[in-house]
Design an enzyme around this catalytic site. Sequence first.
Site, mmCIF file in Angstrom:
data_model
loop_
_atom_site.group_PDB
_atom_site.id
_atom_site.type_symbol
_atom_site.label_atom_id
_atom_site.label_comp_id
_atom_site.label_asym_id
_atom_site.label_seq_id
_atom_site.Cartn_x
_atom_site.Cartn_y
_atom_site.Cartn_z
ATOM 1 C CB SER A 199 -8.366 -28.936 -14.686
ATOM 2 O OG SER A 199 -8.541 -27.874 -15.598
ATOM 3 C CD GLU A 327 -14.233 -25.432 -10.956
ATOM 4 O OE1 GLU A 327 -13.020 -25.170 -11.095
ATOM 5 O OE2 GLU A 327 -14.658 -26.566 -10.680
ATOM 6 C CG HIS A 424 -9.883 -24.376 -12.123
ATOM 7 N ND1 HIS A 424 -10.725 -25.432 -12.385
ATOM 8 C CD2 HIS A 424 -8.746 -24.629 -12.823
ATOM 9 C CE1 HIS A 424 -10.132 -26.273 -13.217
ATOM 10 N NE2 HIS A 424 -8.923 -25.813 -13.487
#
Length: 524
Positions: A199, A327, A424
């Site tokens: 990320s 995600e 995610h």
Amino acid sequence: MTTTEPPAGAARTAGPVVRTASGAVRGLHEDGLAVFRGIPFAEPPVGAARFQAPCPARPWDGTREAYAFGPPPPQEPGIQGRKAAGVPGPTGDDWLTVNVWTPDPDPSSARPVMVWIYGGAYKLGHAGQPAYDAQHIARDGDVVVVTFNYRVGMEGFALLDGAPANRGLLDQVAALEWVRANIAAFGGDPEQITVFGESAGAGSVASLLAMPRARGLFRRAVAQSLPGTFFSEALARDLAAALAAEAGRRPAAADLATVDPRRLTDAGQSLSAKMFHRTDRWGQAAPTVTPFSPVVDGDVLPTTPWQALAAGAARDVDLLVGHNRDEFRLFLAMEGLLDEITQDQLTGALRLLAPGGAAGERAYRAAFPDATPTDLYERVQTDWLFAMPSLHLADAQRAGGGRAHVYELAWPAPGGSQYLGACHGLDIPLLFGTFRADLGILLFSGAEVPAEAQELSSRFRRSWTAFARTGDPGWPAYDTDERLVQVLDAEPTVTTYPRETSRRLWEGHAFLPLPLLGQEADRP
């Protein structure tokens, strides 16, 4: 320095002493590894050093006990503008510290080195989070693992008068310089350094690939779920002015340095909660609800990573890049919006995020005619924020003459978390094997971790550490003819890139620095 007993814990005893450039440190023996925590790589960035580039740590006399993580940098306690519990961990100003897990601190060992950069929307995170316990990676892969803290939020990324841009990235460069200078003493090979991050950590990895200051500090790079948000100077300055106004100050280092660092995090959290409704001013940055990202300032970060790699800036660095299939479902779940997206919300997201505005909306609807509003909303958000930036980074690396491997994580979170899919952050507990820490508690909420999760976790570590050792994670390199990628699932397969429909929708799109919109963009 005074000596104390090592902290209580399973198989923990006082460990070896290693001499660094700043002084000697003593670690712990933990389950077959030597572990060192909280070693300063830079001076505390407070007082006259506040909002400035990091300075090397001062030497110390005697032996420093490296038993505990250093204190987290000041940061918001929640995400997406929501309140949460306070950040756990020690307190103090010595935020810039490194931690080392090594199978053997023998300088003759020369093991590959993996340096982890945490994520957290550039406003959260620290190396002492339980999710980033690197023991399984170090032990299973026979590698040295380093984690470290860097400044986040206003301390690290607000663009202020009288301060260098991208201070968080400069902290990362300083940590990598420490690794290059000291890691041989911990049994690592300074010529075999791999940076890896997820990320905002992946955004940091991509930034380092584009930064002249970072050139030569690592040989390989892994970017997991790379976000495509990089700010223009105009946008960053406008956001910094709004942040400073929340604190009742001007966006200048001298003014903000009079405010306690831990109080400034309130300004960041307050603005984050207001951002979603300011697409007229902050455009695509608004729905991310984070006023922080790397700034393309022309100096610390001369261009976006995609521009830099396409020009050959990282052709000598092996790249592993990928994303998770679903995600954005994590963020929908956090906001209670799973299966709650309306047609109006979908239209707004498609017109804001899809390439071509209204034409992009029509193209997405035509490409996925059977998708529900929630599914299409999640798809365009995932494509824009993580999937297409990741794939385009591989394309840019190939265009610049470099080598890349690509993956997609398709295995869904198990049990009661299955509605999140391959969301995610799922790759973090799988890679680190930390199923009962942080996000892993939500994603692996059952009584036992499924056997296929354990196997996929082992596969992650085998592939990542093989890449760190050889540049080959175990599947073919990516090219723009076959576009072969590794799909990580219960039965991993190598196939052509599975989001081909989305890839075609984004073909030719350039991930440029996000602009400032409206009248504010014209102001000096």
